[in-house]
Design a protein around this motif. Sequence first.
Motif, PDB file in Angstrom:
ATOM      1  N   ASN A  97      12.461   4.221   7.104  1.00  0.00           N
ATOM      2  CA  ASN A  97      11.546   4.753   6.335  1.00  0.00           C
ATOM      3  C   ASN A  97      10.283   4.360   7.261  1.00  0.00           C
ATOM      4  N   GLU A  98       9.220   4.946   6.909  1.00  0.00           N
ATOM      5  CA  GLU A  98       7.760   4.997   7.538  1.00  0.00           C
ATOM      6  C   GLU A  98       6.941   3.912   7.153  1.00  0.00           C
ATOM      7  N   LYS A  99       7.376   3.023   6.110  1.00  0.00           N
ATOM      8  CA  LYS A  99       6.416   2.103   5.678  1.00  0.00           C
ATOM      9  C   LYS A  99       6.231   1.048   6.738  1.00  0.00           C
TER      10      LYS A  99
ATOM     11  N   TYR B  31       3.612  13.158   9.811  1.00  0.00           N
ATOM     12  CA  TYR B  31       3.763  12.380   8.620  1.00  0.00           C
ATOM     13  C   TYR B  31       2.365  11.638   8.273  1.00  0.00           C
ATOM     14  N   TYR B  33      -0.168   9.350   5.310  1.00  0.00           N
ATOM     15  CA  TYR B  33       0.057   7.872   4.675  1.00  0.00           C
ATOM     16  C   TYR B  33      -1.145   7.545   4.133  1.00  0.00           C
ATOM     17  N   SER B  48       3.734   7.444   1.720  1.00  0.00           N
ATOM     18  CA  SER B  48       3.801   8.398   2.834  1.00  0.00           C
ATOM     19  C   SER B  48       4.463   9.657   2.261  1.00  0.00           C
ATOM     20  N   SER B  55       7.877  10.863   0.622  1.00  0.00           N
ATOM     21  CA  SER B  55       8.942  10.118   1.191  1.00  0.00           C
ATOM     22  C   SER B  55       9.145   8.701   0.654  1.00  0.00           C
ATOM     23  N   GLU B  56       8.035   8.209   0.499  1.00  0.00           N
ATOM     24  CA  GLU B  56       8.096   6.754   0.232  1.00  0.00           C
ATOM     25  C   GLU B  56       7.015   6.200  -0.473  1.00  0.00           C
TER      26      GLU B  56
END
Lengths: 112, 115
Positions: A97-99, B31, B33, B48, B55-56
């Motif tokens: 994921n992008e975290k 993307y 955030y 995100s 997505s998260e």
Amino acid sequence: GENVEQHPSTLSVQEGDSAVIKCTYSDSASNYFPWYKQELGKGPQLIIDIRSNVGEKKDQRIAVTLNKTAKHFSLHITETQPEDSAVYFCAANDFGNEKLTFGTGTRLTIIP
Amino acid sequence: EPEVTQTPSHQVTQMGQEVILRCVPISNHLYFYWYRQILGQKVEFLVSFYNNEISEKSEIFDDQFSVERPDGSNFTLKIRSTKLEDSAMYFCASSADGEGNQPQHFGDGTRLSIL
């Protein structure tokens, strides 16, 4: 989830000397490790990053090394200058994921 | 060099009020955030956003928080009913790709002060 530890929390270095900041991470699946510099009143600025398929990367006075087996990576700044004074953060991604998970930061002071 | 821009730079709000923080990500990035940084602490991931959906998200990002991309350029964070502990720097970031394939670039943040 990922956990990133960073040391030292503060570091003072004579101008012209080298500075080293170290980070460890917990998730062996993490594959991307950026370093950010944060000056007072500003956002984190990316200065260098490394991926898990590389052991070392250099950009002029800045280098990053990665030891996947030991799960640690380090930032090396050579020939330090007063403008290098800032807070430096390491980070690692959560695989898939992008975290980004950040370390607690190192306040670097360059002594003229 | 393209950069992420955030407005306002400082927002002061009464506890219980709604606040909207605004961000213009880098134009070709996909993307987006939000992170926050409580004074003297590390930067923490909030959420995100990709392809017009979350997505998260972290455990910090509860029902009081929401994000939106109302048009082709802005990306907003809304806090519905602010609490004292929401006081922090809020950073927006964007990247051309996700999953660490492309770097995340940060704006200079919005300092949110809840009174």
